[in-house]
Design a protein around this motif. Structure first.
Motif, PDB file in Angstrom:
ATOM      1  N   LEU A   1      57.519  11.967  48.784  1.00  0.00           N
ATOM      2  CA  LEU A   1      57.594  13.025  49.407  1.00  0.00           C
ATOM      3  C   LEU A   1      57.851  12.220  50.961  1.00  0.00           C
ATOM      4  O   LEU A   1      58.290  12.241  51.764  1.00  0.00           O
ATOM      5  N   ASP A   2      57.011  10.998  51.215  1.00  0.00           N
ATOM      6  CA  ASP A   2      57.123  10.580  52.214  1.00  0.00           C
ATOM      7  C   ASP A   2      58.275   9.602  52.536  1.00  0.00           C
ATOM      8  O   ASP A   2      58.661   8.708  53.207  1.00  0.00           O
ATOM      9  N   VAL A   3      59.317   8.679  50.930  1.00  0.00           N
ATOM     10  CA  VAL A   3      60.824   8.315  51.884  1.00  0.00           C
ATOM     11  C   VAL A   3      61.278   9.142  50.898  1.00  0.00           C
ATOM     12  O   VAL A   3      62.764   8.810  50.587  1.00  0.00           O
ATOM     13  N   ASN A   4      60.939  10.672  50.956  1.00  0.00           N
ATOM     14  CA  ASN A   4      62.597  11.731  51.311  1.00  0.00           C
ATOM     15  C   ASN A   4      62.817  11.688  49.258  1.00  0.00           C
ATOM     16  O   ASN A   4      64.133  11.803  49.861  1.00  0.00           O
ATOM     17  N   VAL A   5      62.711  11.260  48.601  1.00  0.00           N
ATOM     18  CA  VAL A   5      63.264  11.353  46.995  1.00  0.00           C
ATOM     19  C   VAL A   5      63.711  12.841  46.246  1.00  0.00           C
ATOM     20  O   VAL A   5      64.810  12.981  46.311  1.00  0.00           O
ATOM     21  N   PRO A   6      63.329  13.765  47.093  1.00  0.00           N
ATOM     22  CA  PRO A   6      63.949  15.040  46.627  1.00  0.00           C
ATOM     23  C   PRO A   6      65.080  15.173  46.822  1.00  0.00           C
ATOM     24  O   PRO A   6      65.817  15.742  46.643  1.00  0.00           O
ATOM     25  N   GLU A   7      65.207  14.963  48.368  1.00  0.00           N
ATOM     26  CA  GLU A   7      66.889  15.086  49.237  1.00  0.00           C
ATOM     27  C   GLU A   7      67.351  13.955  48.914  1.00  0.00           C
ATOM     28  O   GLU A   7      68.447  14.138  48.830  1.00  0.00           O
ATOM     29  N   PHE A   8      66.624  11.872  48.359  1.00  0.00           N
ATOM     30  CA  PHE A   8      68.063  11.876  47.909  1.00  0.00           C
ATOM     31  C   PHE A   8      68.379  12.257  46.825  1.00  0.00           C
ATOM     32  O   PHE A   8      69.481  11.814  46.204  1.00  0.00           O
ATOM     33  N   ILE A   9      67.322  12.912  45.598  1.00  0.00           N
ATOM     34  CA  ILE A   9      67.761  13.086  43.905  1.00  0.00           C
ATOM     35  C   ILE A   9      68.814  14.474  44.487  1.00  0.00           C
ATOM     36  O   ILE A   9      69.853  14.139  43.644  1.00  0.00           O
ATOM     37  N   ASP A  10      68.415  14.847  45.521  1.00  0.00           N
ATOM     38  CA  ASP A  10      69.712  16.156  45.755  1.00  0.00           C
ATOM     39  C   ASP A  10      71.042  15.779  46.365  1.00  0.00           C
ATOM     40  O   ASP A  10      72.081  16.096  45.552  1.00  0.00           O
ATOM     41  N   LEU A  11      70.825  14.930  46.884  1.00  0.00           N
ATOM     42  CA  LEU A  11      72.866  14.098  47.645  1.00  0.00           C
ATOM     43  C   LEU A  11      73.202  13.820  46.296  1.00  0.00           C
ATOM     44  O   LEU A  11      74.451  13.619  46.333  1.00  0.00           O
ATOM     45  N   TYR A  12      72.684  12.961  45.899  1.00  0.00           N
ATOM     46  CA  TYR A  12      72.875  12.198  44.674  1.00  0.00           C
ATOM     47  C   TYR A  12      73.594  13.058  43.535  1.00  0.00           C
ATOM     48  O   TYR A  12      75.067  12.995  43.398  1.00  0.00           O
ATOM     49  N   ALA A  13      73.228  14.290  43.018  1.00  0.00           N
ATOM     50  CA  ALA A  13      73.531  15.314  42.845  1.00  0.00           C
ATOM     51  C   ALA A  13      75.207  15.570  43.631  1.00  0.00           C
ATOM     52  O   ALA A  13      76.160  15.541  42.613  1.00  0.00           O
ATOM     53  N   TYR A  14      74.798  16.051  44.284  1.00  0.00           N
ATOM     54  CA  TYR A  14      76.186  16.560  45.260  1.00  0.00           C
ATOM     55  C   TYR A  14      77.007  15.602  45.894  1.00  0.00           C
ATOM     56  O   TYR A  14      78.086  15.683  45.100  1.00  0.00           O
ATOM     57  N   LYS A  15      77.098  14.021  46.013  1.00  0.00           N
ATOM     58  CA  LYS A  15      77.386  13.535  45.775  1.00  0.00           C
ATOM     59  C   LYS A  15      78.208  12.631  45.101  1.00  0.00           C
ATOM     60  O   LYS A  15      79.638  12.072  44.416  1.00  0.00           O
ATOM     61  N   VAL A  16      78.014  12.292  43.932  1.00  0.00           N
ATOM     62  CA  VAL A  16      78.439  11.896  42.584  1.00  0.00           C
ATOM     63  C   VAL A  16      79.045  12.330  41.086  1.00  0.00           C
ATOM     64  O   VAL A  16      79.524  12.142  40.674  1.00  0.00           O
ATOM     65  N   TYR A  17      78.295  13.407  40.848  1.00  0.00           N
ATOM     66  CA  TYR A  17      78.520  14.279  39.718  1.00  0.00           C
ATOM     67  C   TYR A  17      79.594  15.083  39.556  1.00  0.00           C
ATOM     68  O   TYR A  17      79.391  15.243  40.717  1.00  0.00           O
ATOM     69  N   ASP A  18      80.833  14.857  38.843  1.00  0.00           N
ATOM     70  CA  ASP A  18      81.381  15.631  39.099  1.00  0.00           C
ATOM     71  C   ASP A  18      80.964  17.150  38.406  1.00  0.00           C
ATOM     72  O   ASP A  18      79.694  17.058  37.811  1.00  0.00           O
ATOM     73  N   GLN A  19      81.576  17.573  38.364  1.00  0.00           N
ATOM     74  CA  GLN A  19      81.913  19.362  37.765  1.00  0.00           C
ATOM     75  C   GLN A  19      81.147  19.568  36.485  1.00  0.00           C
ATOM     76  O   GLN A  19      80.119  19.785  36.331  1.00  0.00           O
ATOM     77  N   GLU A  20      81.562  18.688  35.494  1.00  0.00           N
ATOM     78  CA  GLU A  20      80.422  19.125  34.024  1.00  0.00           C
ATOM     79  C   GLU A  20      79.663  18.576  34.227  1.00  0.00           C
ATOM     80  O   GLU A  20      78.463  18.837  33.897  1.00  0.00           O
ATOM     81  N   GLN A  21      79.292  17.479  35.036  1.00  0.00           N
ATOM     82  CA  GLN A  21      77.666  16.807  35.177  1.00  0.00           C
ATOM     83  C   GLN A  21      76.751  18.165  35.585  1.00  0.00           C
ATOM     84  O   GLN A  21      75.588  17.763  35.767  1.00  0.00           O
ATOM     85  N   ALA A  22      77.654  17.827  37.443  1.00  0.00           N
ATOM     86  CA  ALA A  22      76.777  19.093  37.727  1.00  0.00           C
ATOM     87  C   ALA A  22      76.624  20.452  36.971  1.00  0.00           C
ATOM     88  O   ALA A  22      75.123  20.925  37.253  1.00  0.00           O
ATOM     89  N   ALA A  23      76.903  20.816  36.049  1.00  0.00           N
ATOM     90  CA  ALA A  23      76.599  22.289  35.574  1.00  0.00           C
ATOM     91  C   ALA A  23      75.425  21.861  34.309  1.00  0.00           C
ATOM     92  O   ALA A  23      74.663  22.558  34.638  1.00  0.00           O
ATOM     93  N   GLN A  24      75.629  20.780  33.987  1.00  0.00           N
ATOM     94  CA  GLN A  24      75.005  19.644  32.802  1.00  0.00           C
ATOM     95  C   GLN A  24      73.661  20.107  34.116  1.00  0.00           C
ATOM     96  O   GLN A  24      71.868  20.328  33.571  1.00  0.00           O
ATOM     97  N   TYR A  25      73.273  19.076  34.461  1.00  0.00           N
ATOM     98  CA  TYR A  25      72.291  19.466  35.640  1.00  0.00           C
ATOM     99  C   TYR A  25      71.481  20.235  35.555  1.00  0.00           C
ATOM    100  O   TYR A  25      70.270  20.926  36.216  1.00  0.00           O
ATOM    101  N   ARG A  26      72.403  21.529  36.648  1.00  0.00           N
ATOM    102  CA  ARG A  26      71.990  22.207  36.903  1.00  0.00           C
ATOM    103  C   ARG A  26      70.709  23.466  35.325  1.00  0.00           C
ATOM    104  O   ARG A  26      70.492  24.293  36.127  1.00  0.00           O
ATOM    105  N   ILE A  27      71.518  23.291  34.260  1.00  0.00           N
ATOM    106  CA  ILE A  27      71.438  23.593  32.969  1.00  0.00           C
ATOM    107  C   ILE A  27      69.872  22.800  33.570  1.00  0.00           C
ATOM    108  O   ILE A  27      68.688  23.944  32.592  1.00  0.00           O
TER     109      ILE A  27
END
Length: 195
Positions: free
Chosen positions: A68-94
């Motif tokens: 949390l001190d180095v903002n890992v959850p924020e990075f994972i959220d931003l990485y999923a938002y900027k990098v995953y295509d629709q199919e990967q995003a849908a699978q990640y949400r599941i």
């Protein structure tokens, strides 16, 4: 190939050891204060669950900052938002939703979960024997897969953060000499090299 595909391919094929500037720029852009973070990819409940799980996986110690001190959850959220295509995003949400379903969430909501609830979930899936883990894989247990992926992402983001890279791991921005046959203890005081 566009930038999104390049980051995705390098990040996924190298097991989250991407060393490209784009991935690092995402990581370095995660500088908001913890209480002000509003997830972009995750909804509010998912963000809270991710944050609490990652805090248990990589807690703060006397010698090192926590995830949390180095903002890992924020990075994972931003990485999923900027990098995953629709199919990967849908699978990640599941996968993330499977984690929420495995938690004992009452009508009071996610905010009423205790650390013990998160710890019990991690014990049930990640602190198990090799035989039990093989069974999870054989059964294609989505919650097990989601927690393993989350743990891997968290460790990757943690180790590639600027704070950890420069202050915890062995860091030499301009390596000046090559010494062949010396021990790791002598070379880096036993620390792994930062990227």
């Amino acid at each position: 190939m566009n930038r999104r595909d390049a980051i995705k391919n390098i990040g996924l094929t190298l097991g989250y050891t991407a060393t490209i500037p784009s991935a690092f720029s995402i990581l370095q852009s995660c500088q908001t204060k913890e209480n002000q973070w509003k997830p972009i990819f995750f909804d509010t409940d998912e963000g809270l669950v991710i944050k609490n799980l990652i805090d248990l996986m990589l807690p703060k110690t006397e010698k090192t900052p926590g995830a949390l001190d180095v903002n890992v959850p924020e990075f994972i959220d931003l990485y999923a938002y900027k990098v995953y295509d629709q199919e990967q995003a849908a699978q990640y949400r599941i996968e993330i939703q499977s984690i929420l379903k495995a938690l004992p969430i009452t009508e009071s909501g996610v905010s009423k979960l205790k650390n013990e609830d998160y710890d019990d979930l991690l014990k049930r899936y990640l602190k198990t024997s090799k035989k039990e883990q093989q069974q999870f894989k054989k059964d294609k247990d989505i919650t097990y897969k989601a927690l393993v992926n989350l743990r891997n992402q968290a460790v990757w983001a943690f180790k590639t953060s600027e704070v950890i890279g420069e202050n915890v791991l062995a860091y030499d921005p301009i390596p000046a000499s090559q010494k062949g046959c010396i021990s790791v203890e002598e070379a880096t005081r036993g620390k792994a090299w930062s990227l």
